[in-house]
Design a protein around this motif. Sequence first.
Motif, PDB file in Angstrom:
ATOM      1  N   ALA A  50      -0.012  12.724  15.056  1.00 50.24           N
ATOM      2  CA  ALA A  50      -0.042  11.211  15.393  1.00 50.24           C
ATOM      3  C   ALA A  50       0.852  10.446  14.601  1.00 50.24           C
ATOM      4  CB  ALA A  50      -1.485  10.860  15.189  1.00 50.24           C
ATOM      5  N   ARG A  51       0.896  10.824  13.316  1.00 45.73           N
ATOM      6  CA  ARG A  51       1.944   9.917  12.464  1.00 45.73           C
ATOM      7  C   ARG A  51       3.219   9.956  13.177  1.00 45.73           C
ATOM      8  NH1 ARG A  51       5.269  11.037   8.468  1.00 45.73           N
ATOM      9  NH2 ARG A  51       4.956  13.140   8.596  1.00 45.73           N
ATOM     10  N   LEU A  52       3.725  11.121  13.459  1.00 46.07           N
ATOM     11  CA  LEU A  52       4.963  11.221  13.885  1.00 46.07           C
ATOM     12  C   LEU A  52       5.290  10.549  15.246  1.00 46.07           C
ATOM     13  CD1 LEU A  52       5.737  15.138  13.266  1.00 46.07           C
ATOM     14  CD2 LEU A  52       6.674  13.456  11.936  1.00 46.07           C
ATOM     15  N   ILE A  53       4.204  10.648  16.132  1.00 49.27           N
ATOM     16  CA  ILE A  53       4.396   9.752  17.384  1.00 49.27           C
ATOM     17  C   ILE A  53       4.414   8.436  17.045  1.00 49.27           C
ATOM     18  CG2 ILE A  53       3.053   9.137  19.372  1.00 49.27           C
ATOM     19  CD1 ILE A  53       1.877  11.898  19.600  1.00 49.27           C
ATOM     20  N   TYR A  54       3.560   7.812  15.966  1.00 48.08           N
ATOM     21  CA  TYR A  54       3.681   6.560  15.937  1.00 48.08           C
ATOM     22  C   TYR A  54       4.909   6.199  15.320  1.00 48.08           C
ATOM     23  CZ  TYR A  54       2.686   1.931  13.676  1.00 48.08           C
ATOM     24  OH  TYR A  54       2.308   0.488  13.567  1.00 48.08           O
ATOM     25  N   GLU A  55       5.661   6.941  14.337  1.00 45.54           N
ATOM     26  CA  GLU A  55       6.935   6.881  13.529  1.00 45.54           C
ATOM     27  C   GLU A  55       8.162   6.890  14.615  1.00 45.54           C
ATOM     28  OE1 GLU A  55       7.651   9.525  10.513  1.00 45.54           O
ATOM     29  OE2 GLU A  55       6.016   8.831   9.339  1.00 45.54           O
ATOM     30  N   ASP A  56       7.930   7.777  15.735  1.00 50.13           N
ATOM     31  CA  ASP A  56       9.225   7.840  16.871  1.00 50.13           C
ATOM     32  C   ASP A  56       8.966   6.910  17.787  1.00 50.13           C
ATOM     33  OD1 ASP A  56      10.155  10.058  15.294  1.00 50.13           O
ATOM     34  OD2 ASP A  56       9.392  11.485  16.240  1.00 50.13           O
ATOM     35  N   TYR A  57       7.830   6.329  18.365  1.00 48.10           N
ATOM     36  CA  TYR A  57       7.740   5.875  19.505  1.00 48.10           C
ATOM     37  C   TYR A  57       6.912   4.460  19.443  1.00 48.10           C
ATOM     38  CZ  TYR A  57       9.222  10.414  21.000  1.00 48.10           C
ATOM     39  OH  TYR A  57       9.791  11.712  21.354  1.00 48.10           O
ATOM     40  N   VAL A  58       6.120   4.315  18.495  1.00 51.18           N
ATOM     41  CA  VAL A  58       5.467   3.152  18.166  1.00 51.18           C
ATOM     42  C   VAL A  58       6.033   1.980  17.346  1.00 51.18           C
ATOM     43  CG1 VAL A  58       3.268   1.803  17.888  1.00 51.18           C
ATOM     44  CG2 VAL A  58       3.463   4.100  18.948  1.00 51.18           C
ATOM     45  N   PRO A 100       0.719  -1.186   0.108  1.00 50.21           N
ATOM     46  CA  PRO A 100      -0.045  -0.068   0.099  1.00 50.21           C
ATOM     47  C   PRO A 100       0.903   1.208  -0.003  1.00 50.21           C
ATOM     48  CG  PRO A 100       0.060  -0.918   2.280  1.00 50.21           C
ATOM     49  CD  PRO A 100       0.793  -1.877   1.440  1.00 50.21           C
ATOM     50  N   CYS A 101       2.138   1.238   0.264  1.00 50.60           N
ATOM     51  CA  CYS A 101       3.020   2.394  -0.004  1.00 50.60           C
ATOM     52  C   CYS A 101       2.557   3.480   0.908  1.00 50.60           C
ATOM     53  CB  CYS A 101       3.043   2.864  -1.386  1.00 50.60           C
ATOM     54  SG  CYS A 101       4.956   2.674  -1.901  1.00 50.60           S
ATOM     55  N   CYS A 102       3.083   3.330   2.097  1.00 52.27           N
ATOM     56  CA  CYS A 102       2.797   4.369   3.188  1.00 52.27           C
ATOM     57  C   CYS A 102       1.575   4.521   3.847  1.00 52.27           C
ATOM     58  CB  CYS A 102       3.345   5.777   2.746  1.00 52.27           C
ATOM     59  SG  CYS A 102       5.167   5.587   2.424  1.00 52.27           S
ATOM     60  N   LEU A 103       0.613   3.394   3.352  1.00 56.66           N
ATOM     61  CA  LEU A 103      -0.649   3.540   3.942  1.00 56.66           C
ATOM     62  C   LEU A 103      -0.691   2.535   4.946  1.00 56.66           C
ATOM     63  CD1 LEU A 103      -3.065   4.198   0.908  1.00 56.66           C
ATOM     64  CD2 LEU A 103      -2.483   5.562   2.504  1.00 56.66           C
ATOM     65  N   CYS A 104       0.228   1.726   5.012  1.00 56.29           N
ATOM     66  CA  CYS A 104       0.544   0.630   6.093  1.00 56.29           C
ATOM     67  C   CYS A 104       1.325   1.000   7.364  1.00 56.29           C
ATOM     68  CB  CYS A 104       1.369  -0.434   5.541  1.00 56.29           C
ATOM     69  SG  CYS A 104       1.599  -1.801   6.721  1.00 56.29           S
ATOM     70  N   TRP A 105       0.450   1.410   8.374  1.00 57.95           N
ATOM     71  CA  TRP A 105       1.035   1.753   9.671  1.00 57.95           C
ATOM     72  C   TRP A 105       1.655   0.827  10.382  1.00 57.95           C
ATOM     73  CZ3 TRP A 105       1.430   6.820  10.486  1.00 57.95           C
ATOM     74  CH2 TRP A 105       0.288   7.751   9.819  1.00 57.95           C
ATOM     75  N   CYS A 106       1.589  -0.663  10.032  1.00 56.96           N
ATOM     76  CA  CYS A 106       2.648  -1.434  10.899  1.00 56.96           C
ATOM     77  C   CYS A 106       3.952  -1.754  10.341  1.00 56.96           C
ATOM     78  CB  CYS A 106       1.896  -2.849  10.642  1.00 56.96           C
ATOM     79  SG  CYS A 106       1.460  -3.417   9.217  1.00 56.96           S
ATOM     80  N   CYS A 107       4.306  -0.795   9.268  1.00 55.74           N
ATOM     81  CA  CYS A 107       5.670  -0.822   8.788  1.00 55.74           C
ATOM     82  C   CYS A 107       6.225  -2.000   8.187  1.00 55.74           C
ATOM     83  CB  CYS A 107       6.792  -0.522   9.881  1.00 55.74           C
ATOM     84  SG  CYS A 107       6.324   1.052  10.763  1.00 55.74           S
ATOM     85  N   CYS A 108       5.073  -2.676   7.394  1.00 53.39           N
ATOM     86  CA  CYS A 108       5.427  -3.892   6.791  1.00 53.39           C
ATOM     87  C   CYS A 108       5.517  -3.940   5.262  1.00 53.39           C
ATOM     88  CB  CYS A 108       4.300  -5.013   6.922  1.00 53.39           C
ATOM     89  SG  CYS A 108       2.722  -4.642   6.484  1.00 53.39           S
ATOM     90  N   CYS A 109       5.304  -2.534   4.719  1.00 47.27           N
ATOM     91  CA  CYS A 109       5.456  -2.540   3.105  1.00 47.27           C
ATOM     92  C   CYS A 109       6.933  -2.304   2.906  1.00 47.27           C
ATOM     93  CB  CYS A 109       4.617  -1.544   2.666  1.00 47.27           C
ATOM     94  SG  CYS A 109       5.045   0.215   3.104  1.00 47.27           S
TER      95      CYS A 109
END
Length: 216
Positions: free
Chosen positions: A138-146, A37-46
């Motif tokens: 929210a996107r930045l928090i996810y990338e930085d800490y989750v 999905p190119c960056c629509l995947c929040w679980c970092c699997c793409c």
Amino acid sequence: MPTPHEAETQHTGPEEADQPPSMSSLDVASPADPRNPCCLCWCCCCSCSWNEGRRRAWRASRETKLQPLPSCEACAPPSLEEVRSWAQSFDKLMHSPAGRNIFREFLRTEYSEENMLFWLACEELKAEANQHVVDEKARLIYEDYVSILSPKEVSLDSRVREGINKRMQEPSAHTFDEAQLQIYTLMHRDSYPRFLGSPAYRALLLQGPTPPSSEA
């Protein structure tokens, strides 16, 4: 000329090495793979270029868990009375800007400063009313800490992570509330008792400024 059996058993090449932990098989897929999905995947699997960059950053930061971080909150030095109040409850410590700064410095010595930074980022997110800004923060928090690829990843259980992944489809100011509470509880139970017994806190009790006298 190799026999048919030899041709079938020839090695096709080394498998990709140096992958970060818990990465799925999609990480080595071709960027042109339509399943990604190119960056629509929040679980970092793409396997899009965004995640390739995240993997490079992960590799670069393996030996230094934390990179230089923003400066502490601006606040006045605490009074001796305020310093003493921090030992009464963790809530008093966390409600004091000076207390958060000093506790954050202690967490840095334990390589867990990301816990305080995540908590502060969630507090900032909850105070935001603009939905566009909420989405970005929210996107930045996810990338930085989750994200499992971040060197500042905080420790969250699988149930909380799954809930975050679902809520990231439509982020809100309260997307990380459950995770924030889990990290708050972790700091309270794990780091706070050690902080109270640390040389840094004992030094504050001995050297803290005395409140000015009310006498004329």
